[in-house]
Design an enzyme around this catalytic site. Structure first.
Site, PDB file in Angstrom:
ATOM      1  N   ASN A 292       2.874  -2.705  15.190  1.00  0.00           N
ATOM      2  CA  ASN A 292       4.323  -2.536  15.315  1.00  0.00           C
ATOM      3  C   ASN A 292       4.673  -2.184  16.751  1.00  0.00           C
ATOM      4  OD1 ASN A 292       5.155  -2.616  12.394  1.00  0.00           O
ATOM      5  ND2 ASN A 292       3.626  -1.017  12.330  1.00  0.00           N
TER       6      ASN A 292
ATOM      7  N   HIS B 250       6.996  -6.568  13.747  1.00  0.00           N
ATOM      8  CA  HIS B 250       5.910  -6.314  12.807  1.00  0.00           C
ATOM      9  C   HIS B 250       4.952  -7.497  12.894  1.00  0.00           C
ATOM     10  CE1 HIS B 250       4.220  -4.443   9.265  1.00  0.00           C
ATOM     11  NE2 HIS B 250       4.321  -5.550   8.570  1.00  0.00           N
TER      12      HIS B 250
ATOM     13  N   ARG C 147      11.838  -3.325  15.212  1.00  0.00           N
ATOM     14  CA  ARG C 147      10.406  -3.001  15.175  1.00  0.00           C
ATOM     15  C   ARG C 147       9.711  -4.323  14.878  1.00  0.00           C
ATOM     16  NH1 ARG C 147       6.849  -1.455  10.465  1.00  0.00           N
ATOM     17  NH2 ARG C 147       8.678  -1.937   9.236  1.00  0.00           N
TER      18      ARG C 147
ATOM     19  N   TYR D 279      -1.993   6.152   2.393  1.00  0.00           N
ATOM     20  CA  TYR D 279      -1.446   5.804   1.083  1.00  0.00           C
ATOM     21  C   TYR D 279      -2.182   4.642   0.433  1.00  0.00           C
ATOM     22  CZ  TYR D 279       1.003   2.604   4.284  1.00  0.00           C
ATOM     23  OH  TYR D 279       1.305   1.694   5.273  1.00  0.00           O
TER      24      TYR D 279
ATOM     25  N   GLU E  21      -4.601   2.620   2.771  1.00  0.00           N
ATOM     26  CA  GLU E  21      -4.014   2.178   4.035  1.00  0.00           C
ATOM     27  C   GLU E  21      -3.702   3.393   4.902  1.00  0.00           C
ATOM     28  OE1 GLU E  21      -1.192  -0.935   3.841  1.00  0.00           O
ATOM     29  OE2 GLU E  21      -0.295  -0.508   5.803  1.00  0.00           O
TER      30      GLU E  21
ATOM     31  N   ASP F 163      -1.970   1.020  -1.011  1.00  0.00           N
ATOM     32  CA  ASP F 163      -1.123  -0.160  -0.886  1.00  0.00           C
ATOM     33  C   ASP F 163      -1.855  -1.361  -1.481  1.00  0.00           C
ATOM     34  OD1 ASP F 163       1.039  -1.652  -0.235  1.00  0.00           O
ATOM     35  OD2 ASP F 163       0.575  -1.840   1.883  1.00  0.00           O
TER      36      ASP F 163
ATOM     37  N   GLU G   4      -1.131  -0.293  11.396  1.00  0.00           N
ATOM     38  CA  GLU G   4      -1.344   0.010   9.975  1.00  0.00           C
ATOM     39  C   GLU G   4      -2.562  -0.781   9.523  1.00  0.00           C
ATOM     40  OE1 GLU G   4       2.035  -1.668   7.989  1.00  0.00           O
ATOM     41  OE2 GLU G   4       3.316  -1.201   9.674  1.00  0.00           O
TER      42      GLU G   4
ATOM     43  N   SER H 284      -1.741   4.481   8.381  1.00  0.00           N
ATOM     44  CA  SER H 284      -0.824   4.067   9.427  1.00  0.00           C
ATOM     45  C   SER H 284      -0.815   5.142  10.507  1.00  0.00           C
ATOM     46  CB  SER H 284       0.577   3.894   8.834  1.00  0.00           C
ATOM     47  OG  SER H 284       1.469   3.595   9.875  1.00  0.00           O
ATOM     48  N   THR H 285      -1.021   4.724  11.748  1.00  0.00           N
ATOM     49  CA  THR H 285      -0.970   5.696  12.840  1.00  0.00           C
ATOM     50  C   THR H 285       0.453   6.213  12.978  1.00  0.00           C
ATOM     51  OG1 THR H 285      -0.314   4.150  14.588  1.00  0.00           O
ATOM     52  CG2 THR H 285      -2.686   4.363  14.137  1.00  0.00           C
TER      53      THR H 285
END
Lengths: 66, 498
Positions: B152, B240, B238, B86, B93, B88, B10, B95-96
């Site tokens: 992630n 992070h 997950r 999106y 941002e 953020d 991300e 995110s794959t």
């Protein structure tokens, strides 16, 4: 054991440094090519850099994220 | 069983807003994303029902911790490539989607750069003449504000979280020697005020204040404990990871994620427990390493010994090679991928010991340092020169005509055509395939999506949720035929039930 292995790495990465004249010639040629390439990139950078660098850098303010 | 290292990235991009948007970065980020998203999927929203960034992996609630707020009111778009795009915290941002391995994550990260570039071009056409929105793939504005590039990885819940604390933190602190994106100056609580300035390895290192914690925006921890698996909670975590710099160099992203996936498998296999890597002060060290480009900084271990970042990296690599030769690293990927990671890792560590400049086509920080040095030499100037600060910033500029990175002819690992395809097509290997294909095939019937579900509304009937708790199900292998047999969403829902 860890320390021994580390020494081995350092040794292996530096041990084959008995350069021949040929090697030196090749590396000078490579060095010249690299320098020419960097010079070309610098020429381009001089062209694309924001005109008023000081204002540009000062104006770049972000909110913290995440 | 050790799960496959399903992974993703991300990235929050830096952004400058034009006058007509009031100089407001949040408005600019919304404008940018709206200018990109096609009308067919514009109405499909992100489903926030199950988002809980406040859950702590250590299994307790930290009463003082302030997890980031979920912001459903801001623009949230889903992409046909299975990713998310999106606003953020005043940044755009990207995110794959979930990727099967690190090579695929690199591909989708690069596709993200193309998406941001296209967004800038589209928005420029909609703005008054002479105005534009500009985005930067970096992590700091040089004025004490940072924004992240988070990784992630899927890991097994059976592995106690303390194992990651013990054996991942030393990797996260030291891997910056090849993942750093380079920066001039120091920021954060430990910024220097001695009238000097330096070139440092990492954009992000200045901003870490704790070893372990839940926050991502304040008191940033080296190891983040957010426990939000977006999958079967009983089996998975997950992980992070928030320490990484946003890389432009493909080799740097590949190594950042590749070595980390390898270390995670080793931790889950329990084979690192004989390593004495307990660091005395990891926060001080992540900054100390970043601020010494000679790579000689020695960090203190709790057993009294001192060691360099490179030496710690060699220890991890030796363990990885030993394990790989005996058992393989199948959670990381096919054997040729694991081999490529280990070979590149070794090559880079060796080169960092011998001559860092031999990596100027592979690593962001070295490439930037080389150009900064050459510029200073040519113009007889120093790091205080605003032009040098402009180079530092423009290295990350996503405009093709202003980007310095684009001019450096760095080594690539991907085929350009694959990157172009990944802008619109999901990976075939994970549940992102199902998500992306549903958006492509049935945009009118998809009401909202989340990482672990797709919500359909067919002919104004009841909402129907298709759960995706298993990240590997929903791949083309699992669901491709069924999708092909389902010309409409109604057919799909029927076929899924039968």
């Amino acid at each position: 054991m860890a320390e021994r292995e580390l020494k081995k790495h350092s040794a292996s990465s530096h041990s084959e440094n008995t350069a021949t004249e040929e090697d030196v010639a090749v590396s000078t040629e490579k060095g010249d090519k690299l320098k020419a390439e960097i010079d070309d990139i610098l020429d381009e950078i001089d062209e694309v850099l924001e005109e008023n660098a000081e204002e540009f850098v000062r104006g770049y303010v972000q909110k913290g994220g995440e | 069983m050790i799960p496959k290292k399903i992974c993703g990235l991300e990235t929050e991009y830096g952004i400058t807003a034009p006058k007509s948007l009031g100089g407001d970065p949040t408005a600019a980020a919304s404008f940018l994303i709206s200018a990109y998203i096609g009308d067919d999927i514009k109405g499909i929203s992100w489903d926030f029902t199950d988002e809980a960034p406040g859950n702590d992996a250590r299994g307790f609630l930290d009463a003082d911790a302030l997890p980031p707020a979920v912001e459903p009111q801001l623009l949230n778009a889903v992409l046909t490539n299975g990713g998310r795009y999106y606003v953020d915290h005043a940044h755009p941002e990207y995110s794959t989607p979930e990727c099967l391995n690190v090579k695929e994550a690199l591909l989708y990260d690069k596709a993200g750069e193309t998406i941001l570039t296209l967004s800038m071009e589209n928005s420029k056409k909609l703005l008054p003449p002479g105005e534009e929105i500009v985005v930067y793939k970096n992590n700091s504005d040089g004025k004490n504000n940072s924004y992240g590039c988070h990784e992630n990885y899927l890991v097994s819940r059976a592995t106690p979280f303390s194992q990651f604390v013990d054996y991942l933190i030393p990797h996260l602190v030291t891997r910056q020697v090849y993942t750093g994106a380079g920066k001039i100056g120091t920021e954060g609580l430990n910024r220097t005020n001695d009238g000097k300035t330096i070139f440092q390895i990492s954009q992000r290192a200045d901003f870490f204040e704790a070893a372990v914690g839940l926050e991502t925006t304040i008191r940033r921890p080296i190891l983040n404990t957010r426990d939000e698996p977006h999958s079967d909670k009983s089996q998975y975590r997950r992980l992070h990871i928030i320490t990484g710099d946003a890389n432009l160099a493909e080799v740097a992203t590949f190594l950042k994620m590749g070595t980390t996936a390898v270390v995670l498998q080793l931790i889950e296999e329990g084979v690192l427990s004989h390593l004495a890597l307990d660091m005395e002060s990891p926060v001080q060290d992540i900054q100390g390493i970043s601020r010494d480009i000679s790579l000689k900084y020695r960090l203190k271990l709790k057993n009294g010994k001192s060691i360099t970042a490179l030496e710690i990296q060699w220890l991890y690599l030796e363990e990885a090679k030993k394990y790989h030769s005996q058992y393989g690293l199948d959670a990381v990927g096919e054997d040729d991928l694991a081999t490529e990671i280990l070979q590149r890792w070794e090559y880079v560590l060796t080169a960092l010991e011998d001559d860092i400049y031999s990596l100027s086509k592979q690593l962001d920080w070295v490439a930037k340092l080389q150009i900064v040095n050459a510029f200073c030499e040519r113009h007889k100037t120093d790091l205080f020169d605003p032009n040098v600060a402009a180079i530092d910033l423009q290295y990350h500029d996503m405009r093709q005509d202003k980007s310095i990175f684009q001019r450096l002819n760095m080594e690539t690992l991907l085929r350009r055509q694959d990157v172009e395809n990944a802008v619109a097509d999901p990976p075939e290997t994970t549940r992102a395939y199902f998500r992306g294909e549903c958006l492509k095939r049935y945009p009118g019937e998809v009401r909202s999506v989340n990482w672990d579900s797709v919500l359909f509304e067919v002919d104004r009937g009841p909402l129907q949720k298709v759960p995706m708790n298993e990240p590997l199900r929903g791949s083309k292998k699992y669901i491709g035929d069924l999708l092909d047999k389902s010309p409409t969403a109604r057919d799909l829902l029927y076929n899924l039930q039968n």
